[in-house]
Motif scaffolding. Structure first.
Motif, short mmCIF file in Angstrom:
data_model
loop_
_atom_site.label_atom_id
_atom_site.label_comp_id
_atom_site.label_asym_id
_atom_site.label_seq_id
_atom_site.Cartn_x
_atom_site.Cartn_y
_atom_site.Cartn_z
N THR A 1 0.81 -1.22 0.00
CA THR A 1 0.00 0.00 0.00
C THR A 1 0.85 1.27 0.00
O THR A 1 0.28 2.37 -0.05
CB THR A 1 -0.91 0.03 1.23
OG1 THR A 1 -0.12 0.13 2.42
CG2 THR A 1 -1.75 -1.24 1.31
N LEU A 2 2.17 1.15 0.06
CA LEU A 2 3.00 2.33 0.25
C LEU A 2 2.95 3.29 -0.94
O LEU A 2 2.83 4.50 -0.75
CB LEU A 2 4.45 1.90 0.53
CG LEU A 2 4.67 1.14 1.84
CD1 LEU A 2 6.14 0.78 2.00
CD2 LEU A 2 4.20 1.98 3.02
N ILE A 3 3.04 2.77 -2.15
CA ILE A 3 3.05 3.65 -3.32
C ILE A 3 1.73 4.42 -3.46
O ILE A 3 1.74 5.65 -3.63
CB ILE A 3 3.36 2.85 -4.61
CG1 ILE A 3 4.80 2.32 -4.55
CG2 ILE A 3 3.17 3.73 -5.85
CD1 ILE A 3 5.19 1.47 -5.73
N PRO A 4 0.57 3.77 -3.38
CA PRO A 4 -0.68 4.54 -3.41
C PRO A 4 -0.78 5.55 -2.27
O PRO A 4 -1.26 6.68 -2.48
CB PRO A 4 -1.77 3.47 -3.30
CG PRO A 4 -1.13 2.22 -3.76
CD PRO A 4 0.29 2.31 -3.35
N LEU A 5 -0.34 5.16 -1.07
CA LEU A 5 -0.40 6.08 0.06
C LEU A 5 0.47 7.30 -0.17
O LEU A 5 0.06 8.43 0.11
CB LEU A 5 0.03 5.37 1.34
CG LEU A 5 -1.02 4.46 2.01
CD1 LEU A 5 -0.40 3.75 3.21
CD2 LEU A 5 -2.23 5.27 2.43
N VAL A 6 1.68 7.10 -0.67
CA VAL A 6 2.58 8.23 -0.91
C VAL A 6 1.97 9.18 -1.92
O VAL A 6 2.01 10.41 -1.75
CB VAL A 6 3.95 7.72 -1.38
CG1 VAL A 6 4.81 8.87 -1.88
CG2 VAL A 6 4.67 7.00 -0.25
#
Length: 283
Positions: free
Chosen positions: A128-133
């Motif tokens: 989920t890190l890329i969408p969250l960033v």
């Protein structure tokens, strides 16, 4: 094997001896990093490299002064505590109300809601890190205390809900029925009857949540770039210089940083163990 105690003989099974041996080995493996960090916090970098298992030749108290003076670890520990306490309070508030509904109400869609929370544990956080960033940066929510607290809470709620729900299902429903007969509303039943009885589960969920947030690096690294908001993990990264790492101050900072977790666990140890055992056995 026979062991003599007070003039009598008592037989100790091989299995029990094996359990004692495993517990002793586990305790040694657990305590050794703490002892190593404490001793290394008084050593120089060269001494840590070349004599890692020896006592300090000179007890360098200045490592602590460097950690809390030049690298401002006091602010970093304060930030980590603020994030952890704020998110833990939010998680326990939301999870306790959700768990009460899942444990007590008999609605057709609630099993699917429970499954939804269970799926939240199965999703790898790194996926989920890329969408969250992208979302956080586009919304301009980076470098904000509130944004980090909400993120931490969102990823911590599912496990807390499962722990508290399992415990609440084991609380006799007659206690709540008696309160309702006396005129108590659902909110009063939750806060005055169920939650006081659920303190072991709340303590367990709270400690697990607090520990994960207090030790977090990935979210802080991605969404914080202001020195005044540094957490413990980010502050430790700043100890690396252009050509070397000051290991003495690093271990000094680590030694002090783990003290809050040890103190909190010692204060709630019995409730945590009781909550884990009860949550595992209740249906």
């Amino acid at each position: 094997m026979i062991v003599r105690t007070s003039g009598s003989r008592r037989f100790i099974s091989a299995g029990r001896l094996g359990g004692y041996g495993f517990a002793a080995l586990w305790g040694l493996l657990t305590l050794y990093p703490l002892i190593f960090s404490f001793l290394s916090s008084f050593k120089s970098t060269d001494e840590i490299y070349y004599n890692p298992f020896s006592l300090p030749g000179i007890w360098r108290v200045g490592n602590y002064a460097a950690a809390f003076g030049r690298h401002n670890m006091v602010l970093a520990i304060g930030n980590s505590l603020f994030f952890a306490v704020g998110a833990t309070a939010l998680v326990l508030g939301a999870a306790s109300m959700a768990a009460f509904a899942l444990a007590r109400y008999r609605l057709r869609y609630l099993p699917w809601v429970f499954l939804f929370f269970a799926l939240g544990i199965m999703i790898p956080i790194h996926s989920t890190l890329i969408p969250l960033v992208r979302m956080i940066n586009r919304a301009g929510l980076a470098n904000r205390y509130s944004s980090l607290i909400v993120l931490y809470s969102g990823f911590s709620v599912p496990l807390a809900v499962l722990i508290i729900t399992g415990f609440m299902r084991g609380i006799p429903a007659q206690l709540e029925e008696s309160a309702i007969i006396d005129g108590a509303r659902p909110g009063h039943v939750l806060f005055r009857v169920v939650l006081p009885l659920s303190t072991p589960a709340l303590a367990t969920a709270g400690i697990i949540t607090f520990r994960g947030i207090y030790n977090d690096l990935i979210f802080a690294l991605l969404f914080i770039n202001r020195p005044r908001m540094n957490t413990i993990s980010l502050a430790l990264l700043r100890f690396q210089g252009s050509w070397h790492i000051e290991l003495g101050p690093v271990f000094a900072a680590v030694t002090v940083a783990i003290i809050p977790m040890i103190v909190i666990y010692m204060l709630f140890q019995e409730r945590i163990e009781h909550g884990l055992a009860a949550g595992a056995l209740k249906e």
